[in-house]
Write a protein that holds these residues in place. Structure first.
Motif, short mmCIF file in Angstrom:
data_model
loop_
_atom_site.label_atom_id
_atom_site.label_comp_id
_atom_site.label_asym_id
_atom_site.label_seq_id
_atom_site.Cartn_x
_atom_site.Cartn_y
_atom_site.Cartn_z
N ILE A 78 0.89 -1.16 0.00
CA ILE A 78 0.00 0.00 0.00
C ILE A 78 0.93 1.21 0.00
O ILE A 78 1.73 1.37 0.91
CB ILE A 78 -0.91 0.00 1.24
CG1 ILE A 78 -1.76 -1.27 1.27
CG2 ILE A 78 -1.79 1.25 1.23
CD1 ILE A 78 -2.58 -1.42 2.55
N HIS A 79 0.83 2.02 -1.05
CA HIS A 79 1.83 3.07 -1.23
C HIS A 79 1.20 4.35 -1.76
O HIS A 79 0.04 4.34 -2.18
CB HIS A 79 2.92 2.60 -2.20
CG HIS A 79 2.39 2.35 -3.59
ND1 HIS A 79 1.72 1.19 -3.93
CD2 HIS A 79 2.40 3.11 -4.71
CE1 HIS A 79 1.37 1.25 -5.19
NE2 HIS A 79 1.75 2.41 -5.70
N ASN A 80 1.97 5.41 -1.77
CA ASN A 80 1.51 6.63 -2.43
C ASN A 80 2.56 7.06 -3.45
O ASN A 80 3.57 6.37 -3.64
CB ASN A 80 1.20 7.73 -1.41
CG ASN A 80 2.45 8.43 -0.93
OD1 ASN A 80 3.57 7.92 -1.08
ND2 ASN A 80 2.28 9.59 -0.35
N HIS A 81 2.30 8.16 -4.14
CA HIS A 81 3.22 8.63 -5.18
C HIS A 81 3.64 10.07 -5.01
O HIS A 81 4.40 10.58 -5.82
CB HIS A 81 2.57 8.50 -6.56
CG HIS A 81 2.48 7.10 -7.06
ND1 HIS A 81 3.49 6.48 -7.74
CD2 HIS A 81 1.49 6.20 -6.96
CE1 HIS A 81 3.12 5.26 -8.06
NE2 HIS A 81 1.90 5.05 -7.59
N GLY A 82 3.09 10.76 -4.05
CA GLY A 82 3.36 12.19 -3.95
C GLY A 82 2.68 12.98 -5.04
O GLY A 82 3.09 14.08 -5.37
N ILE A 99 -3.30 7.10 -1.93
CA ILE A 99 -2.87 5.83 -1.34
C ILE A 99 -3.58 4.67 -2.04
O ILE A 99 -4.81 4.64 -2.09
CB ILE A 99 -3.22 5.79 0.17
CG1 ILE A 99 -2.76 7.07 0.87
CG2 ILE A 99 -2.62 4.56 0.81
CD1 ILE A 99 -3.38 7.25 2.25
N HIS A 100 -2.79 3.74 -2.57
CA HIS A 100 -3.42 2.62 -3.28
C HIS A 100 -2.53 1.39 -3.29
O HIS A 100 -1.38 1.43 -2.85
CB HIS A 100 -3.79 3.05 -4.71
CG HIS A 100 -2.63 3.55 -5.50
ND1 HIS A 100 -2.32 4.88 -5.59
CD2 HIS A 100 -1.66 2.89 -6.17
CE1 HIS A 100 -1.22 5.02 -6.33
NE2 HIS A 100 -0.80 3.83 -6.69
N LYS A 101 -3.09 0.31 -3.83
CA LYS A 101 -2.38 -0.97 -3.92
C LYS A 101 -2.86 -1.69 -5.16
O LYS A 101 -4.04 -1.64 -5.49
CB LYS A 101 -2.68 -1.81 -2.68
CG LYS A 101 -2.12 -3.23 -2.74
CD LYS A 101 -2.37 -3.97 -1.44
CE LYS A 101 -1.78 -5.37 -1.56
NZ LYS A 101 -1.15 -5.82 -0.33
#
Ligand SMILES: [Fe+2]
Length: 168
Positions: free
Chosen positions: A85-89, A139-141
């Motif tokens: 689960i991450h973000n990208h800015g 925020i996504h996966k």
């Protein structure tokens, strides 16, 4: 119509739309829908610059990279394993291209990133599209349904070098 013009048209359309209307649900959904039209183009790869592995992607091609460091990036990316689960800015839009991918998205419930709430849980098939809002709710996966899946990703800001936040 020359297919390369379609890629450029998408970039011009999206940049003008965001400049004019800002980052809203409406403008982002229009960007994502326009992205979906690109997914009808066969062999989009030939317009891209091979970039190889990304932070999450097993392989990628850059279709467009803005000359401004804060400008948008359009890429084709292949995922062969679940991402964290991450973000990208950055805000962004994603469209299925080849094979299918599970896609989940969350928004922050608290400012300290300790609590998130899921807002999307779906399967992205070729042509299906989603978008995520700007920081801090980017925020996504992603998980390939089978061995791998290719998706088209448009990021509002060039986030190749932005450190990502990873969530449990
Ligand atoms: Fe991502």
């Amino acid at each position: 119509m020359d297919e390369n013009i379609q890629v450029n048209d998408f970039i011009n359309f999206s940049k003008a739309l965001i400049d004019r209307e800002g980052i809203t649900d409406k403008s982002l959904s229009e960007v994502a829908e326009a992205l979906s039209k690109l997914s009808n183009i066969e062999d989009l790869f030939r317009f891209g610059q091979h970039r190889g592995r990304g932070a999450n992607a097993a392989e990628s091609y850059v279709l467009y990279e803005d000359s401004e460091p804060s400008g948008p990036v359009l890429q084709l990316a292949r995922f062969d394993a679940p991402t964290a689960i991450h973000n990208h800015g950055s805000w962004g839009a994603l469209c299925g291209y080849i094979r299918e991918q599970y896609y989940s998205q969350w928004v922050l419930q608290s400012d300290d990133h300790s609590k998130v709430v899921q807002t999307i849980d779906t399967i992205i098939k070729p042509g299906d599209f989603v978008y995520w809002p700007d920081v801090p709710n980017d925020i996504h996966k992603q998980i390939p349904v089978d061995d791998d899946a290719w998706v088209i990703i448009y990021m509002g800001r060039n986030a190749f070098d932005t450190p990502r936040i990873v969530y449990d």
